[in-house]
Enzyme design. Structure first.
Site, PDB file in Angstrom:
ATOM      1  N   HIS A  53      50.810-107.402   4.338  1.00 50.82           N
ATOM      2  CA  HIS A  53      49.476-107.978   4.509  1.00 50.82           C
ATOM      3  C   HIS A  53      49.476-108.999   5.644  1.00 50.82           C
ATOM      4  CE1 HIS A  53      51.093-111.470   2.423  1.00 50.82           C
ATOM      5  NE2 HIS A  53      51.451-110.694   1.416  1.00 50.82           N
TER       6      HIS A  53
HETATM    7  P1  TYD Z   1      51.362-111.090  -2.764  1.00 49.03           P
HETATM    8  O1  TYD Z   1      50.879-112.191  -1.888  1.00 49.03           O
HETATM    9  O2  TYD Z   1      50.834-109.705  -2.476  1.00 49.03           O
HETATM   10  O3  TYD Z   1      52.945-111.042  -2.793  1.00 49.03           O
HETATM   11  P2  TYD Z   1      53.987-110.571  -1.666  1.00 49.03           P
HETATM   12  O4  TYD Z   1      53.356-110.789  -0.340  1.00 49.03           O
HETATM   13  O5  TYD Z   1      55.181-111.409  -1.893  1.00 49.03           O
HETATM   14  O6  TYD Z   1      54.336-109.140  -1.901  1.00 49.03           O
HETATM   15  O7  TYD Z   1      51.032-111.479  -4.276  1.00 49.03           O
HETATM   16  C1  TYD Z   1      51.502-110.701  -5.362  1.00 49.03           C
HETATM   17  C2  TYD Z   1      50.624-111.041  -6.576  1.00 49.03           C
HETATM   18  O8  TYD Z   1      50.788-112.400  -6.941  1.00 49.03           O
HETATM   19  C3  TYD Z   1      49.147-110.814  -6.332  1.00 49.03           C
HETATM   20  O9  TYD Z   1      48.587-110.263  -7.523  1.00 49.03           O
HETATM   21  C4  TYD Z   1      48.592-112.197  -6.132  1.00 49.03           C
HETATM   22  C5  TYD Z   1      49.528-113.079  -6.914  1.00 49.03           C
HETATM   23  N1  TYD Z   1      49.711-114.406  -6.286  1.00 49.03           N
HETATM   24  C6  TYD Z   1      49.171-115.514  -6.907  1.00 49.03           C
HETATM   25  O10 TYD Z   1      48.505-115.430  -7.963  1.00 49.03           O
HETATM   26  N2  TYD Z   1      49.354-116.746  -6.320  1.00 49.03           N
HETATM   27  C7  TYD Z   1      50.056-116.893  -5.167  1.00 49.03           C
HETATM   28  O11 TYD Z   1      50.207-118.037  -4.663  1.00 49.03           O
HETATM   29  C8  TYD Z   1      50.596-115.713  -4.540  1.00 49.03           C
HETATM   30  C9  TYD Z   1      51.373-115.822  -3.263  1.00 49.03           C
HETATM   31  C10 TYD Z   1      50.407-114.501  -5.136  1.00 49.03           C
END
Ligand code: TYD
Length: 136
Positions: A53
């Site tokens: 992302h």
């Molecule tokens: P995501 O940002 O997609 O994780 P990564 O980039 O590490 O793969 O987030 C994964 C899940 O966690 C998504 O459902 C959103 C949640 N999340 C939170 O609730 N709070 C946060 O601060 C972050 C970073 C993610």
């Protein structure tokens, strides 16, 4: 718009001691933004990819506080891979950079310092939509 050349490795302070090392991080001094959120990735299974992302406004500093992993950076024009394997190096990522994290070593811990609270509307999760925005 940010370019991957705006992503850079920042050397963090390291206080070495025979009993172990310590890295303090001061917002606005060691990191070029105010830290509004901290999270960390751990127990990442072998072969997993995280990220996938870009963020509209969020800036981040990514640190491998344990083990190692790769961060693939993409600005819609070019791509580069940064290997993180030291607790005193942080990868600064400005807004509007697509990133993926992979090649996690066993037991790796990825610490993320973030400039804003979590906000799902700040994400581009669709690469084609991100590309269209970058090519405008
Ligand atoms: P995501 O940002 O997609 O994780 P990564 O980039 O590490 O793969 O987030 C994964 C899940 O966690 C998504 O459902 C959103 C949640 N999340 C939170 O609730 N709070 C946060 O601060 C972050 C970073 C993610």
């Amino acid at each position: 718009m940010s370019a991957i050349d705006d992503c850079r490795i920042l050397q963090l302070p390291a206080i070495h001691n025979r009993q172990g090392n310590l890295t303090p991080i001061h917002p606005g001094i060691d990191v070029p933004f105010d830290i509004r959120r901290i999270y960390y990735l751990y127990d990442v299974p072998g072969g997993a990819t995280r990220g996938g992302h870009a963020h509209k406004e969020l800036e981040q500093l990514i640190v491998s506080v344990m083990g190692a992993f790769d961060v693939i950076l993409d600005d819609g024009n070019s791509r580069k891979t940064v290997h993180l394997d030291r607790a005193y190096y942080g990868l600064y990522i400005p807004k509007m950079i697509w990133r993926e994290l992979d090649n996690f070593s066993s037991g790796a811990i990825c610490l993320v310092l973030a400039s804003l609270p979590y906000d799902e509307t700040d994400y581009y999760r669709d690469y084609d939509e991100y590309l269209r925005t970058m090519k405008k």
